[in-house]
Design an enzyme around this catalytic site. Structure first.
Site, PDB file in Angstrom:
ATOM      1  N   HIS A  77      -1.848  -0.205  -9.670  1.00 56.31           N
ATOM      2  CA  HIS A  77      -2.401  -1.150  -8.684  1.00 56.31           C
ATOM      3  C   HIS A  77      -2.985  -2.401  -9.371  1.00 56.31           C
ATOM      4  O   HIS A  77      -4.177  -2.673  -9.283  1.00 56.31           O
ATOM      5  CB  HIS A  77      -3.466  -0.460  -7.818  1.00 56.31           C
ATOM      6  CG  HIS A  77      -3.675  -1.127  -6.497  1.00 56.31           C
ATOM      7  ND1 HIS A  77      -3.992  -0.442  -5.342  1.00 56.31           N
ATOM      8  CD2 HIS A  77      -3.611  -2.433  -6.119  1.00 56.31           C
ATOM      9  CE1 HIS A  77      -4.121  -1.285  -4.331  1.00 56.31           C
ATOM     10  NE2 HIS A  77      -3.901  -2.514  -4.791  1.00 56.31           N
TER      11      HIS A  77
ATOM     12  N   ARG B 228       0.861  -1.189   0.000  1.00 58.75           N
ATOM     13  CA  ARG B 228       0.000   0.000   0.000  1.00 58.75           C
ATOM     14  C   ARG B 228       0.892   1.232   0.000  1.00 58.75           C
ATOM     15  O   ARG B 228       1.962   1.247   0.629  1.00 58.75           O
ATOM     16  CB  ARG B 228      -0.908   0.044   1.241  1.00 58.75           C
ATOM     17  CG  ARG B 228      -2.086  -0.913   1.229  1.00 58.75           C
ATOM     18  CD  ARG B 228      -3.161  -0.536   0.197  1.00 58.75           C
ATOM     19  NE  ARG B 228      -4.311  -1.427   0.248  1.00 58.75           N
ATOM     20  CZ  ARG B 228      -4.452  -2.560  -0.442  1.00 58.75           C
ATOM     21  NH1 ARG B 228      -3.481  -2.962  -1.260  1.00 58.75           N
ATOM     22  NH2 ARG B 228      -5.555  -3.290  -0.324  1.00 58.75           N
TER      23      ARG B 228
ATOM     24  N   GLU C 126      -4.692   7.186  -4.781  1.00 56.02           N
ATOM     25  CA  GLU C 126      -4.922   6.470  -6.044  1.00 56.02           C
ATOM     26  C   GLU C 126      -6.246   6.918  -6.645  1.00 56.02           C
ATOM     27  O   GLU C 126      -7.215   7.064  -5.896  1.00 56.02           O
ATOM     28  CB  GLU C 126      -4.929   4.953  -5.801  1.00 56.02           C
ATOM     29  CG  GLU C 126      -3.563   4.457  -5.335  1.00 56.02           C
ATOM     30  CD  GLU C 126      -3.485   2.939  -5.156  1.00 56.02           C
ATOM     31  OE1 GLU C 126      -4.488   2.244  -5.397  1.00 56.02           O
ATOM     32  OE2 GLU C 126      -2.409   2.466  -4.785  1.00 56.02           O
TER      33      GLU C 126
END
Ligand code: NAP
Ligand code: GLV
Length: 324
Positions: free
Chosen positions: A286, A238, A267
């Site tokens: 991601h 993360r 994000e």
């Protein structure tokens, strides 16, 4: 009457059909646009179950609006997007999808490590932009992966799967974890190191812990300064685990050699983010678990967790048994 469920993103039809067998389903129909907060706020007041993604922030203020909510089923292994403590206080189950994405995410972690070490994205752009005039001894040279030392921070399911891959590349594997893992030490031949030692001695550092208050900015200026000038940092866990400003400075000043990032503090990462201006950063949107089989398995498991919870059973992947 069937329990009411809200699904926060368009899902494959077979998953929706499965949930519809037992639930009355409404769904945010978009694939590329996350559900707006006001829609989520209005849906949460009505439903018994929520099927959500890591893009949805499920915080106290949202949970305060829920009248009948019994379960939040997150289609991800990480659940830092959910205020689990607030859910537990309200006796709302929270579930995740561990295990099924381990190998796919380990593949991506290793792919990112290789791509960063051997400058694959930069080299491909070099060719496409017509800059390739000749073979040259020092052109686009990178770091060797085989035989190097890999430091894994967070020796859990994905950490172990990355360690197995590293062994195939003849790497020495060190790990740091909040608890020691004697079984992994034995079966994988990995060695425990405290965090400063791991940072000082590793050629590659992979971050694979969950994002929690303890791991926030675990890697900051002080930690980056401990790393080798030739080291590569890989983060597929993360964004908030690494202090992005400190990472930018370390990369710019050549205090570390490169970084491969699949995750960011915010994000989607803004396209004008300083990290994206650096040639020694490989950045991905991601995609750790993004294979067709794995995403379908994750959706299936999240659907099963949801249904089990709504049928009054203990879901297979309950993360907050404290509700009982
Ligand atoms: P896991 O099996 O729970 O492994 C996490 C490991 O981190 C555990 O060994 C845990 O130690 C350790 N840990 C937790 N807090 C720590 C701390 N403060 N300091 C040191 N070690 C700590 O989880 P996983 O399935 O491997 O997944 C790991 C994370 O990867 C997820 O939480 C998620 O955020 C991320 N992820 C990202 C993607 C992607 O698409 N990029 C995909 C999947 C997962 P203990 O043994 O002591 O609990
Ligand atoms: C993805 O990031 C996950 O946590 O599953």
């Amino acid at each position: 009457m069937k329990p009411k469920v809200f699904v926060t993103r368009k899902l494959p039809i077979e998953i929706i059909e499965k949930i519809k067998e037992v639930c009355d389903v409404s769904m945010w129909e978009e694939e590329e646009i996350p559900v707006p907060r006001n829609v989520l706020e209005s849906q949460i007041q009505e439903v018994d179950g929520l099927f959500c993604l890591l893009t949805e922030t499920i915080d106290k203020s949202l949970l305060d609006k829920a009248k009948n909510l019994k379960i939040i089923s997150n289609m991800a292994v990480g659940y830092n997007n959910i205020d689990v403590e607030a859910a537990t206080q309200r006796k709302i189950m929270v579930t995740n999808t561990p295990g099924v994405l381990t190998e796919t995410t380990a593949d991506l972690t290793f792919a990112l490590l290789l791509a960063t070490a051997r400058r694959l994205i930069e080299a491909s752009e070099y060719l496409r932009q017509g800059k390739w005039k000749t073979w040259s001894p020092m052109q686009l040279i990178g770091q060797d992966v085989f035989g190097a030392t890999l430091g894994i921070i967070g020796m859990g399911r994905i950490g172990e799967a990355v360690a197995r891959r590293a062994k195939g590349f003849d790497m020495k594997v060190l790990y740091y974890n909040r608890n020691r893992k004697p079984k992994a030490e034995q079966s994988l031949g990995v060695e425990y190191a405290d965090l400063p030692e791991l940072l000082q001695t590793s050629d590659f550092v992979c971050i694979l812990t969950p994002y929690t208050p303890e791991t926030r900015n675990l890697i900051g200026e002080k930690e980056l300064k401990l790393m080798k000038k030739t080291a590569v940092l890989i983060n597929t866990a993360r964004g908030g685990i690494v202090d992005e400003e400190a990472l930018f400075q370390a990369l710019k000043k050549g205090e570390i050699w490169g970084a491969g990032l699949d995750v960011f503090e915010k994000e989607p990462v803004p396209v004008d983010h300083p990290l994206l201006t650096l040639p020694n950063v490989v950045a991905l949107p991601h995609i750790g678990s993004a294979s067709k089989k794995t995403r379908l398995r994750m959706a299936n498991i999240a659907a099963e967790n949801l249904i089990q919870g709504l049928q009054g059973k203990t879901p297979n992947n309950l993360v907050n048994p404290g509700i009982y």
